[in-house]
Design a protein around this motif. Sequence first.
Motif, short mmCIF file in Angstrom:
data_model
loop_
_atom_site.label_atom_id
_atom_site.label_comp_id
_atom_site.label_asym_id
_atom_site.label_seq_id
_atom_site.Cartn_x
_atom_site.Cartn_y
_atom_site.Cartn_z
N GLN A 122 82.64 15.05 -47.37
CA GLN A 122 82.80 15.76 -48.64
C GLN A 122 83.79 15.04 -49.55
O GLN A 122 83.53 14.91 -50.74
N GLU A 123 84.91 14.58 -49.00
CA GLU A 123 85.89 13.81 -49.79
C GLU A 123 85.25 12.54 -50.34
O GLU A 123 85.42 12.21 -51.51
N CYS A 124 84.57 11.85 -49.47
CA CYS A 124 83.93 10.58 -49.84
C CYS A 124 82.91 10.81 -50.95
O CYS A 124 82.90 10.11 -51.95
N LYS A 125 82.07 11.80 -50.77
CA LYS A 125 81.00 12.07 -51.73
C LYS A 125 81.57 12.49 -53.08
O LYS A 125 81.06 12.07 -54.13
N ALA A 126 82.61 13.29 -53.08
CA ALA A 126 83.24 13.71 -54.34
C ALA A 126 83.78 12.50 -55.09
O ALA A 126 83.58 12.35 -56.30
N TYR A 127 84.48 11.62 -54.38
CA TYR A 127 84.99 10.39 -54.99
C TYR A 127 83.85 9.54 -55.51
O TYR A 127 83.87 9.04 -56.63
N GLN A 128 82.83 9.36 -54.68
CA GLN A 128 81.71 8.50 -55.05
C GLN A 128 80.97 9.04 -56.27
O GLN A 128 80.59 8.27 -57.16
N ASP A 129 80.81 10.34 -56.36
CA ASP A 129 80.16 10.93 -57.54
C ASP A 129 80.97 10.65 -58.81
O ASP A 129 80.40 10.31 -59.85
N ARG A 130 82.30 10.78 -58.72
CA ARG A 130 83.16 10.48 -59.88
C ARG A 130 83.07 9.00 -60.25
O ARG A 130 82.97 8.65 -61.43
N GLN A 131 83.10 8.14 -59.24
CA GLN A 131 83.03 6.70 -59.48
C GLN A 131 81.69 6.32 -60.10
O GLN A 131 81.64 5.54 -61.04
N HIS A 132 80.61 6.89 -59.61
CA HIS A 132 79.29 6.59 -60.17
C HIS A 132 79.19 7.05 -61.62
O HIS A 132 78.61 6.35 -62.45
N ALA A 133 79.76 8.22 -61.91
CA ALA A 133 79.72 8.72 -63.29
C ALA A 133 80.47 7.78 -64.22
O ALA A 133 80.00 7.47 -65.32
N GLU A 134 81.64 7.30 -63.80
CA GLU A 134 82.41 6.36 -64.63
C GLU A 134 81.66 5.05 -64.82
O GLU A 134 81.61 4.51 -65.92
N MET A 135 81.06 4.53 -63.77
CA MET A 135 80.31 3.27 -63.88
C MET A 135 79.07 3.45 -64.76
O MET A 135 78.71 2.56 -65.52
N ALA A 136 78.44 4.63 -64.70
CA ALA A 136 77.29 4.91 -65.57
C ALA A 136 77.72 4.92 -67.04
O ALA A 136 77.00 4.42 -67.90
N ARG A 137 78.91 5.47 -67.32
CA ARG A 137 79.43 5.46 -68.70
C ARG A 137 79.68 4.02 -69.16
O ARG A 137 79.32 3.66 -70.28
N ARG A 138 80.28 3.22 -68.31
CA ARG A 138 80.55 1.82 -68.68
C ARG A 138 79.23 1.07 -68.89
O ARG A 138 79.12 0.27 -69.81
N ALA A 139 78.28 1.32 -68.03
CA ALA A 139 76.98 0.64 -68.15
C ALA A 139 76.30 1.05 -69.46
O ALA A 139 75.76 0.20 -70.17
N ALA A 140 76.35 2.34 -69.78
CA ALA A 140 75.72 2.82 -71.01
C ALA A 140 76.34 2.16 -72.24
O ALA A 140 75.63 1.78 -73.18
N ARG A 141 77.67 2.01 -72.22
CA ARG A 141 78.33 1.33 -73.35
C ARG A 141 77.87 -0.12 -73.48
O ARG A 141 77.86 -0.67 -74.58
N ALA A 142 77.47 -0.72 -72.36
CA ALA A 142 76.99 -2.10 -72.37
C ALA A 142 75.48 -2.17 -72.59
O ALA A 142 74.90 -3.25 -72.59
N GLY A 143 74.84 -0.99 -72.78
CA GLY A 143 73.39 -0.95 -73.00
C GLY A 143 72.57 -1.17 -71.74
O GLY A 143 71.43 -1.59 -71.81
#
Length: 71
Positions: free
Chosen positions: A29-50
Amino acid sequence: RQNTAGWQFMTPDERVEHQRQMRSFESYQECKAYQDRQHAEMARRAARAGVVLERPSQSGCEKLRARGKLQ
């Protein structure tokens, strides 16, 4: 690199910290919560890069659980 969504959008220091974080978890559960937050941040960065960020076929948390490293 191929196991982490958004690796290319992380600084070298962020990559080291991400790996440290992934090794530090004791529960899925700890791992998954962290991973979900990390994926969301990386998705935001990717979107900014198109770029549309693709997730790896199996999550790091799933791999750690399969190896018996997470409960």
